[in-house]
Design a protein around this motif. Structure first.
Motif, PDB file in Angstrom:
ATOM      1  N   LEU A  12     -16.265 -14.303   1.161  1.00 50.28           N
ATOM      2  CA  LEU A  12     -14.835 -14.391   0.878  1.00 50.28           C
ATOM      3  C   LEU A  12     -14.363 -13.189   0.076  1.00 50.28           C
ATOM      4  O   LEU A  12     -13.185 -12.842   0.098  1.00 50.28           O
ATOM      5  N   LEU A  13     -15.287 -12.531  -0.620  1.00 51.54           N
ATOM      6  CA  LEU A  13     -14.919 -11.356  -1.385  1.00 51.54           C
ATOM      7  C   LEU A  13     -14.919 -10.090  -0.544  1.00 51.54           C
ATOM      8  O   LEU A  13     -14.551  -9.028  -1.030  1.00 51.54           O
ATOM      9  N   MET A  14     -15.350 -10.191   0.718  1.00 51.58           N
ATOM     10  CA  MET A  14     -15.256  -9.028   1.592  1.00 51.58           C
ATOM     11  C   MET A  14     -13.790  -8.685   1.811  1.00 51.58           C
ATOM     12  O   MET A  14     -12.929  -9.550   1.738  1.00 51.58           O
ATOM     13  N   PRO A  15     -13.475  -7.408   2.070  1.00 53.78           N
ATOM     14  CA  PRO A  15     -12.067  -7.029   2.209  1.00 53.78           C
ATOM     15  C   PRO A  15     -11.359  -7.838   3.283  1.00 53.78           C
ATOM     16  O   PRO A  15     -11.836  -7.963   4.397  1.00 53.78           O
ATOM     17  N   ALA A  16     -10.232  -8.405   2.920  1.00 48.04           N
ATOM     18  CA  ALA A  16      -9.440  -9.157   3.890  1.00 48.04           C
ATOM     19  C   ALA A  16      -8.531  -8.241   4.695  1.00 48.04           C
ATOM     20  O   ALA A  16      -7.875  -8.657   5.628  1.00 48.04           O
ATOM     21  N   LEU A  17      -8.493  -6.994   4.302  1.00 49.16           N
ATOM     22  CA  LEU A  17      -7.680  -6.008   5.008  1.00 49.16           C
ATOM     23  C   LEU A  17      -8.443  -4.705   4.929  1.00 49.16           C
ATOM     24  O   LEU A  17      -9.144  -4.450   3.965  1.00 49.16           O
ATOM     25  N   SER A  18      -8.352  -3.861   5.947  1.00 50.04           N
ATOM     26  CA  SER A  18      -9.014  -2.576   5.900  1.00 50.04           C
ATOM     27  C   SER A  18      -8.660  -1.870   4.601  1.00 50.04           C
ATOM     28  O   SER A  18      -7.495  -1.783   4.219  1.00 50.04           O
ATOM     29  N   SER A  19      -9.658  -1.368   3.902  1.00 54.74           N
ATOM     30  CA  SER A  19      -9.457  -0.968   2.510  1.00 54.74           C
ATOM     31  C   SER A  19      -9.129   0.508   2.347  1.00 54.74           C
ATOM     32  O   SER A  19      -9.338   1.069   1.277  1.00 54.74           O
ATOM     33  N   ALA A  20      -8.637   1.145   3.386  1.00 59.76           N
ATOM     34  CA  ALA A  20      -8.228   2.536   3.240  1.00 59.76           C
ATOM     35  C   ALA A  20      -7.087   2.639   2.236  1.00 59.76           C
ATOM     36  O   ALA A  20      -6.233   1.773   2.148  1.00 59.76           O
ATOM     37  N   SER A  21      -7.109   3.691   1.438  1.00 60.74           N
ATOM     38  CA  SER A  21      -6.048   3.842   0.443  1.00 60.74           C
ATOM     39  C   SER A  21      -4.740   4.182   1.128  1.00 60.74           C
ATOM     40  O   SER A  21      -4.727   4.784   2.195  1.00 60.74           O
ATOM     41  N   HIS A  22      -3.633   3.786   0.509  1.00 59.84           N
ATOM     42  CA  HIS A  22      -2.316   3.979   1.097  1.00 59.84           C
ATOM     43  C   HIS A  22      -1.462   4.811   0.142  1.00 59.84           C
ATOM     44  O   HIS A  22      -1.218   4.399  -0.989  1.00 59.84           O
ATOM     45  N   ALA A  23      -1.034   5.953   0.595  1.00 55.38           N
ATOM     46  CA  ALA A  23      -0.109   6.739  -0.215  1.00 55.38           C
ATOM     47  C   ALA A  23       1.284   6.152  -0.074  1.00 55.38           C
ATOM     48  O   ALA A  23       1.659   5.653   0.990  1.00 55.38           O
ATOM     49  N   GLN A  24       2.043   6.212  -1.178  1.00 51.59           N
ATOM     50  CA  GLN A  24       3.408   5.681  -1.131  1.00 51.59           C
ATOM     51  C   GLN A  24       4.286   6.618  -0.307  1.00 51.59           C
ATOM     52  O   GLN A  24       4.343   7.806  -0.557  1.00 51.59           O
ATOM     53  N   SER A  25       4.955   6.085   0.709  1.00 52.45           N
ATOM     54  CA  SER A  25       5.855   6.887   1.526  1.00 52.45           C
ATOM     55  C   SER A  25       7.232   6.905   0.882  1.00 52.45           C
ATOM     56  O   SER A  25       7.533   6.070   0.025  1.00 52.45           O
ATOM     57  N   PRO A  26       8.084   7.852   1.290  1.00 49.01           N
ATOM     58  CA  PRO A  26       9.400   7.949   0.650  1.00 49.01           C
ATOM     59  C   PRO A  26      10.209   6.665   0.723  1.00 49.01           C
ATOM     60  O   PRO A  26      11.003   6.389  -0.170  1.00 49.01           O
ATOM     61  N   ALA A  27      10.044   5.881   1.804  1.00 45.40           N
ATOM     62  CA  ALA A  27      10.862   4.676   1.957  1.00 45.40           C
ATOM     63  C   ALA A  27      10.380   3.527   1.075  1.00 45.40           C
ATOM     64  O   ALA A  27      11.110   2.584   0.835  1.00 45.40           O
ATOM     65  N   GLU A  28       9.140   3.590   0.598  1.00 48.31           N
ATOM     66  CA  GLU A  28       8.595   2.480  -0.166  1.00 48.31           C
ATOM     67  C   GLU A  28       9.053   2.539  -1.621  1.00 48.31           C
ATOM     68  O   GLU A  28       9.226   3.611  -2.193  1.00 48.31           O
ATOM     69  N   THR A  29       9.211   1.370  -2.206  1.00 45.57           N
ATOM     70  CA  THR A  29       9.564   1.275  -3.614  1.00 45.57           C
ATOM     71  C   THR A  29       8.295   1.286  -4.459  1.00 45.57           C
ATOM     72  O   THR A  29       7.175   1.227  -3.945  1.00 45.57           O
ATOM     73  N   ALA A  30       8.499   1.334  -5.767  1.00 46.75           N
ATOM     74  CA  ALA A  30       7.350   1.275  -6.677  1.00 46.75           C
ATOM     75  C   ALA A  30       6.592  -0.033  -6.504  1.00 46.75           C
ATOM     76  O   ALA A  30       5.364  -0.080  -6.661  1.00 46.75           O
ATOM     77  N   GLU A  31       7.317  -1.118  -6.165  1.00 49.75           N
ATOM     78  CA  GLU A  31       6.644  -2.412  -5.960  1.00 49.75           C
ATOM     79  C   GLU A  31       5.661  -2.353  -4.802  1.00 49.75           C
ATOM     80  O   GLU A  31       4.589  -2.962  -4.852  1.00 49.75           O
ATOM     81  N   CYS A  32       5.998  -1.650  -3.740  1.00 47.07           N
ATOM     82  CA  CYS A  32       5.104  -1.543  -2.581  1.00 47.07           C
ATOM     83  C   CYS A  32       3.790  -0.901  -2.992  1.00 47.07           C
ATOM     84  O   CYS A  32       2.697  -1.427  -2.707  1.00 47.07           O
ATOM     85  N   SER A  33       3.882   0.237  -3.672  1.00 49.60           N
ATOM     86  CA  SER A  33       2.688   0.960  -4.093  1.00 49.60           C
ATOM     87  C   SER A  33       1.890   0.155  -5.114  1.00 49.60           C
ATOM     88  O   SER A  33       0.659   0.066  -5.040  1.00 49.60           O
ATOM     89  N   ALA A  34       2.584  -0.457  -6.061  1.00 55.38           N
ATOM     90  CA  ALA A  34       1.894  -1.245  -7.082  1.00 55.38           C
ATOM     91  C   ALA A  34       1.219  -2.467  -6.481  1.00 55.38           C
ATOM     92  O   ALA A  34       0.154  -2.894  -6.935  1.00 55.38           O
ATOM     93  N   GLY A  35       1.822  -3.040  -5.439  1.00 54.53           N
ATOM     94  CA  GLY A  35       1.204  -4.179  -4.766  1.00 54.53           C
ATOM     95  C   GLY A  35      -0.120  -3.811  -4.137  1.00 54.53           C
ATOM     96  O   GLY A  35      -1.095  -4.560  -4.229  1.00 54.53           O
TER      97      GLY A  35
END
Length: 288
Positions: A12-35
Motif C-alpha cells: 500500500l505504500l508503493m507509489p499510487a501515481l507515477s512518481s516523476a517530479s512535476h514542475a509548476q507550469s505557468p497556469a498552475e497555482t501555488a496550491e497545485c505545486s504544494a499539493g
C-alpha cells in the motif's frame, strides 16, 4: 472468502501515481505545486486539500487537469477514501474521453481498479486491472489486486495465476506466499498450499498471520494434529484476530477436543461477526 487476500502495508505504500517530479507550469497555482510536494512526502490530507484548491482556483489545460485529478485520486486512495478516489479518477478519464482520446497510463487504470475493487464493483475493477496488467504485467500492486478480484468473482484458477506472478515479483514478501496459498486452497490443491504457507513462516516465523495460514492449510490437508501447535502459536502471537481464533477452534474440533473448541468458536464470532464461515461454525456449535 475464508482467507481474504492480503494487501500488505508494504504494498500500500508503493507509489499510487507515477512518481516523476512535476514542475509548476505557468497556469498552475501555488496550491497545485504544494499539493504535489505534499503527496511526495506522504502528507495525504494536506495534498487532498491543496489539490482541491488547485482545481477550484487554477486555469488548467487538459493535461494539467488530468494530472491534478489523478494525483488527488492517489492521495484519496492512500487515505482509503475509495468512493472519493473513484470519483477523482472518473473525472480524469472523462476529461480524456470528452476530448476524443483514450487513457493510456496503466497506473491510472490500476488505481481506479483498486478503488472499484474496494467498493465491491468487481466487474468494473476487472476491466481496469486487466487493462493495466496488459500494459504493465510486472506491476505487483496490479497483480495482487487482480488476484483479489478474481477470487471475489470465483475465478479461482485465474487468481492462482495472478498470485504466481506476485510470488515471482516479490519472493521475499510473505503476502505473496499467503495469497497464493489461499488461492491454491480454493482450487483444492491443499499440498501446494501447505508448501506456500510453510515458506511464509520461514520468512516470518513470529507472525501470527503466517503461523495461522500454515495452521489452516494443514487442517485443510487433513493434518490437524500437526496443525494444532501452530494454531496455538498463532493465537499467542495475535489473540484478538477472529480468523486465527477460528483456526485454533477448528483444529481442536478436528482432533476431538470439542469441549475446548466450543468457547473458541464463540470467541471467534465475537471478534469477527461479519465473517460467514465463522458465523456458520458458531451457529453450528452453539445451536445444535
Amino acid at each position: 472468502m475464508r482467507l481474504t487476500a492480503l494487501l500488505a502495508a508494504s504494498l500500500l505504500l508503493m507509489p499510487a501515481l507515477s512518481s516523476a517530479s512535476h514542475a509548476q507550469s505557468p497556469a498552475e497555482t501555488a496550491e497545485c505545486s504544494a499539493g504535489r510536494a505534499a503527496l511526495d512526502l506522504g502528507n495525504n490530507e494536506e495534498a487532498i486539500r491543496l489539490f482541491r484548491a488547485c482545481l477550484d482556483g487554477a486555469d488548467l489545460d487538459m493535461n494539467q487537469e488530468i494530472g491534478v485529478y489523478a494525483a488527488l485520486g492517489a492521495a484519496l486512495l492512500s487515505e482509503q477514501d475509495f468512493q472519493a478516489a473513484l470519483e477523482a479518477y472518473n473525472f480524469a478519464f472523462a476529461i480524456v474521453e470528452t476530448n476524443g482520446a483514450r487513457m493510456v497510463e496503466p497506473t491510472l487504470y490500476r488505481n481506479r481498479g483498486i478503488a472499484r475493487s474496494e467498493l465491491g464493483q468487481y466487474e468494473g475493477a476487472l476491466n481496469d486491472l486487466e487493462t493495466a496488467a496488459a500494459a504493465a504485467p510486472n506491476d505487483t500492486l496490479t497483480q495482487i489486486t487482480l488476484g483479489v478480484v478474481y477470487q471475489a468473482l470465483d475465478r479461482d484458477a485465474d487468481a492462482v495465476v495472478a498470485f504466481d506472478t506476485v510470488v515471482r515479483l516479490e519472493p521475499d514478501w510473505i503476502g505473496a506466499w499467503i495469497n497464493r496459498a489461499g488461492a491454491l486452497l480454493d482450487v483444492g490443491l491443499t499440498g501446494p498450499a501447505v508448501d506456500d504457507a510453510r515458506r511464509a513462516v520461514e520468512l516470518d516465523p513470529e507472525s501470527g498471520t503466517t503461523l495461522n495460514m500454515l495452521c489452516w492449510t494443514l487442517i485443510q490437508d487433513g493434518r490437524a494434529e500437526t496443525a494444532l501447535p501452530l494454531c496455538e502459536q498463532a493465537v499467542a502471537a495475535e489473540p484478538d484476530i477472529g480468523a486465527i481464533v477460528h483456526s485454533h477452534a477448528t483444529a481442536l474440533e478436528a482432533v476431538g477436543r470439542m469441549r475446548e473448541a466450543r468457547p473458541l468458536f464463540r470467541r471467534a464470532w465475537q471478534l469477527s461477526p461479519e465473517d460467514p464461515e465463522i458465523l456458520q461454525d458458531y451457529e453450528r456449535t452453539h445451536n445444535p
